[in-house]
Design a protein around this motif. Sequence first.
Motif, PDB file in Angstrom:
ATOM      1  N   ILE A   1       0.916  -1.215  -0.029  1.00  9.58           N
ATOM      2  CA  ILE A   1      -0.027  -0.018   0.012  1.00  9.58           C
ATOM      3  C   ILE A   1       0.921   1.176   0.043  1.00  9.58           C
ATOM      4  CG2 ILE A   1      -1.812   1.132   1.358  1.00  9.58           C
ATOM      5  CD1 ILE A   1      -2.653  -1.512   0.136  1.00  9.58           C
ATOM      6  N   LEU A   2       2.132   1.159   0.778  1.00 10.65           N
ATOM      7  CA  LEU A   2       2.897   2.321   0.875  1.00 10.65           C
ATOM      8  C   LEU A   2       3.363   2.508  -0.549  1.00 10.65           C
ATOM      9  CD1 LEU A   2       4.466   4.791   2.465  1.00 10.65           C
ATOM     10  CD2 LEU A   2       6.133   2.826   3.070  1.00 10.65           C
ATOM     11  N   LEU A   3       3.831   1.517  -1.072  1.00 12.59           N
ATOM     12  CA  LEU A   3       4.380   1.247  -2.355  1.00 12.59           C
ATOM     13  C   LEU A   3       3.553   1.964  -3.442  1.00 12.59           C
ATOM     14  CD1 LEU A   3       6.469  -1.876  -2.628  1.00 12.59           C
ATOM     15  CD2 LEU A   3       7.343   0.122  -1.883  1.00 12.59           C
ATOM     16  N   ASP A   4       2.271   1.781  -3.485  1.00  9.69           N
ATOM     17  CA  ASP A   4       1.316   2.299  -4.445  1.00  9.69           C
ATOM     18  C   ASP A   4       1.351   3.720  -4.085  1.00  9.69           C
ATOM     19  OD1 ASP A   4       0.423  -0.091  -5.658  1.00  9.69           O
ATOM     20  OD2 ASP A   4      -1.281  -0.316  -4.372  1.00  9.69           O
ATOM     21  N   GLU A   5       1.225   4.177  -2.907  1.00  8.25           N
ATOM     22  CA  GLU A   5       1.055   5.410  -2.483  1.00  8.25           C
ATOM     23  C   GLU A   5       2.433   6.528  -2.812  1.00  8.25           C
ATOM     24  OE1 GLU A   5      -1.808   7.880  -1.153  1.00  8.25           O
ATOM     25  OE2 GLU A   5      -1.966   5.962  -0.938  1.00  8.25           O
ATOM     26  N   VAL A   6       3.636   5.943  -2.868  1.00  3.62           N
ATOM     27  CA  VAL A   6       4.605   6.813  -3.034  1.00  3.62           C
ATOM     28  C   VAL A   6       4.865   6.820  -4.690  1.00  3.62           C
ATOM     29  CG1 VAL A   6       5.981   6.659  -1.061  1.00  3.62           C
ATOM     30  CG2 VAL A   6       6.358   4.836  -2.728  1.00  3.62           C
TER      31      VAL A   6
END
Length: 347
Positions: free
Chosen positions: A194-199
């Motif tokens: 989810i963090l990877l998608d966000e950044v």
Amino acid sequence: MIVVMKAGSQDKEIDVVMDRLHALGLQGHLSKGVERTVIGVVGVTSAMPDLRERLELVPGVSEVVPISKPFKLSSREFEPEKTVIDIGGVRIGGQELVVIAGPCAAETRDQVMSTARTVKAAGASILRGGAFKPSTSPYSFRGLGEEGLKLLAEAKQENGMPLITEVLTPQDVDLVVKYADILQVGARNMQNFILLDEVGQARKPVMLKRGLSATIQEWLLAAEYILAQGNRQLILCERGIRTYETYTRNTMDISAIPVVHKETHLPIIADPSHATGKWDLVMPMALASVAAGADGLMIEVHPTPDTALKDGAQSLTFDHFGELMKRVAPVAQAVGRTMAGSKQKKA
Ligand code: PEP
Ligand code: MN
């Protein structure tokens, strides 16, 4: 797979390919190189056995080539030319060796300001420092939060250095983006998808550290998450992996550096501080990383490592950092690189 366009193909022909992909629920990632224009196709194509033949019928398309590797957009097949990321004039991935330096964590105004001034004067180009710290133990220092970001931003401003700092959760991305020039995704978060998608959706360069126990393939697939969201400004960072060896904090995988260059077009930074966990091993591993082709180094520095709230054992004193910079320069030169900070120092 990649769709290779004919030389001189028109924008409207590219649009047709993009529209076709979109209609099929796939994503097209355009790469306009000097030599050729290609569209990287990502998405689930297994249910479309004739996709390749169909795309080859679209006007302007030269050929459709399957990408054999599980990582697509980071691969050399998609983008043969090396990616160079320009951060306020500091170019990562080019001919210059870029040194990123600063404390593990922002602790006090004095600590941050004195460290930033010192590393800049010694030739570092980018300031590092954590405000949101991932911690193995809940009882160790977890960072000053936004207060830390403010201190780092002040030091960045005063010294004219871009800032890299870690973003720990998807909810923090909007806040960290306001202060940072590069978003760091830490080793412990390498597979926080989810963090990877966000950044990946942020319009800021990202540095993705290798996970503690991640294979190179897992790391590159994590990178793929960020690229697939449309963020092409991606840097990888080798920071050591867990092995059976306990003498060092981690085992630095120097071989990952040439492997990343061989398989991908992305720049790679070496972090001998976290890789070794011991200040006296930082210099030799930094030299080895540069010799192996790293595009830059990330080094932890502290005015008084013995009182550091985090990672003191691996932090260099100001003097040791100055020494490291002097020793790195001839190795960089031997592998055909110049030191990025030397220009700035003279200015
Ligand atoms: C850091 O850079 O301070 C850090 C926490 O690194 P890693 O995620 O590699 O442990
Ligand atoms: Mn650290």
